[in-house]
Design a protein around this motif. Structure first.
Motif, short mmCIF file in Angstrom:
data_model
loop_
_atom_site.label_atom_id
_atom_site.label_comp_id
_atom_site.label_asym_id
_atom_site.label_seq_id
_atom_site.Cartn_x
_atom_site.Cartn_y
_atom_site.Cartn_z
N TRP A 79 -66.55 -5.65 2.74
CA TRP A 79 -65.10 -5.48 2.66
C TRP A 79 -64.39 -6.76 2.24
O TRP A 79 -63.55 -6.77 1.34
N ARG A 112 -66.32 4.23 -4.22
CA ARG A 112 -67.39 3.25 -4.12
C ARG A 112 -68.71 3.90 -3.72
O ARG A 112 -69.78 3.52 -4.19
N GLN A 159 -63.72 3.38 1.44
CA GLN A 159 -64.56 3.12 0.26
C GLN A 159 -64.97 4.42 -0.42
O GLN A 159 -65.09 4.49 -1.64
#
Length: 444
Positions: free
Chosen positions: A266, A347, A342
């Protein structure tokens, strides 16, 4: 006889998402089907919600015994279940260090009395406790922890003979914290010579450097290859280290595995300017390029699991000058939400999230009947609303330290219900404060 019926859930499990009903009886999943009409003690309408296997966090520091002003097993397991983590494995650098079987059993006794989540505790390895290490039971202890770099607590294993004996004789998985101590001490001495006591947090990744991590991880792998050790390297923080691992065989056949942590996925060194010591961890958060390479290794299978390294300190401790501020921070309550952000950003997929936080952790540690939504398995599950935002505030932080590096952030998803060993431990913002956690067992 306790029963729960979950209706109309989008079940995310073993690479698929299907609308299913789940019937839970006496702690276990009795039936999974498109429609179940049984009468249950409790029924949960999961329409519009996604049901995931509860997260299994293979690296937390809950501070008990000895450091309970920072955290304890009860408070941090509360935070865990509120965040969808149903099982944890806790580290031995408590006070006293968990270096004997007696001290290890003391922690299991505390877990049995107070943990809201399922639990296991690592046996600690030191320079001179091999006899105690060898008594570890692979059936009911998650593994042996070796600090090959110093961190919170004084558990550095730097004796070459001791390291060789541990790797050669360990009766179960060996998990390592890898940072080369000589490199770190040399770097720190150089920075002290240049800056005196005025070293700042932005220098942390240069002191606890890429080379320190790579040298130590390489050494652990060399020892594991020499002795055919079942090795698990924790919190990979550099892109360079990711190339030490392979993805060419199934996880169950790997002898060397790796973990990434939420904070290394992160944050980057650019965040030190705003977060300061709140994101001071060992190993250090490094560059955005390192973060991208870690993500790449997670997604292609070189890194096997995602965890937190949840390690609370008081805010007073963290706001001290860099050299005095301890490393570590609370993450277990918000790890799943961070990963769901995410997912929303593209992602990774929900299926990949479940694989890295539950399926693979269960496979890696050979956990018995957990980590999957399967008939006959323990009912460890979390229901999430992907369309309901959640803002982290001081008032809703459950870790005893009462701060979070995510404070002020609005996540895209909300944890609605967490079920631990067939008991509803968290529901609609409320904790069921009864110890529902079980000691995990291992198929070894």
């Amino acid at each position: 006889m306790s029963t729960i019926l979950i209706k109309n859930a989008q079940v995310v499990n073993e690479g698929e998402i299907k609308v299913q009903d789940i019937f839970i009886k006496d702690g276990r999943i009795e039936q999974i089907a498109p429609s179940i009409d049984k009468i249950a003690t409790q029924e949960i309408d999961a329409d519009g919600l996604h049901l995931l296997p509860g997260l299994i966090d293979d690296q937390v520091h809950f501070r008990e015994p000895g450091l309970t002003y920072k955290a304890d097993i009860f408070t941090e397991s509360r935070a865990a279940v509120a965040g969808g983590t149903t099982s944890f494995m806790e580290m031995p650098n408590t006070v006293p260090n968990t270096l004997t079987q007696k001290l290890l059993q003391d922690k299991y006794d505390i877990g049995q009395d107070s943990s809201l989540a399922n639990y296991s505790f690592f046996m600690g390895a030191g320079n001179d406790n091999l006899e105690e290490v060898l008594k570890t039971n692979p059936r009911d202890v998650c593994g042996i922890k070796v600090f090959m770099g110093s961190s919170t607590g004084n558990m550095l294993v730097d004796n070459e003979t001791a390291l060789a004996n541990i790797f050669q004789n360990a009766p179960t998985l060996v998990a390592t914290h890898c940072e080369d101590e000589t490199t770190i001490r040399t770097n720190l001495a150089e920075y002290k010579e240049r800056y005196g006591e005025d070293i700042t947090i932005n220098m942390h990744p240069a002191i606890r450097s890429e080379e320190a991590c790579y040298l130590s991880s390489s050494k652990a792998i060399e020892l594991a290859l020499r002795y055919d050790t079942r090795l698990h390297i924790l919190h990979i923080s550099t892109g360079k280290e990711t190339h030490l691992f392979s993805n060419d065989i199934p996880l169950e056949k790997k002898r060397i595995t790796a973990e990434a942590c939420v904070h290394h996925l992160w944050f980057s060194d650019a965040d030190y300017a705003s977060k300061g010591n709140l994101i001071k961890w060992n190993p250090a958060v490094k560059t955005a390029a390192d973060r991208e390479e870690i993500w790449r290794a997670v997604l292609d299978g070189r890194i096997d699991v995602i965890a937190t390294d949840h390690a609370p300190h008081t805010l007073e401790e963290k706001t001290q000058p860099y050299l005095q501020a301890p490393s570590g921070g609370p993450l277990v309550q918000h790890a799943l939400q961070a990963l769901l952000d995410q997912v929303k950003q593209g992602r990774l997929t929900l299926e990949q999230l479940v694989q890295k936080t539950a399926h693979n952790t269960a496979r890696c540690f050979q956990i018995e009947q957990r980590g999957f939504i399967r008939e006959g398995y323990w009912a460890d599950m979390v229901l999430v609303d992907l369309n309901k935002s959640y803002t982290v505030t001081k008032e809703n932080i459950l870790s005893k330290c009462k701060w979070s590096p995510f404070e002020g952030h609005t996540f895209s998803a909300t944890i609605e219900h967490t079920i631990v060993s067939g008991n509803v431990a968290f529901s609609s913002g409320k904790i069921q404060e009864v110890g529902s956690g079980h000691r995990m067992l291992f198929d070894r």
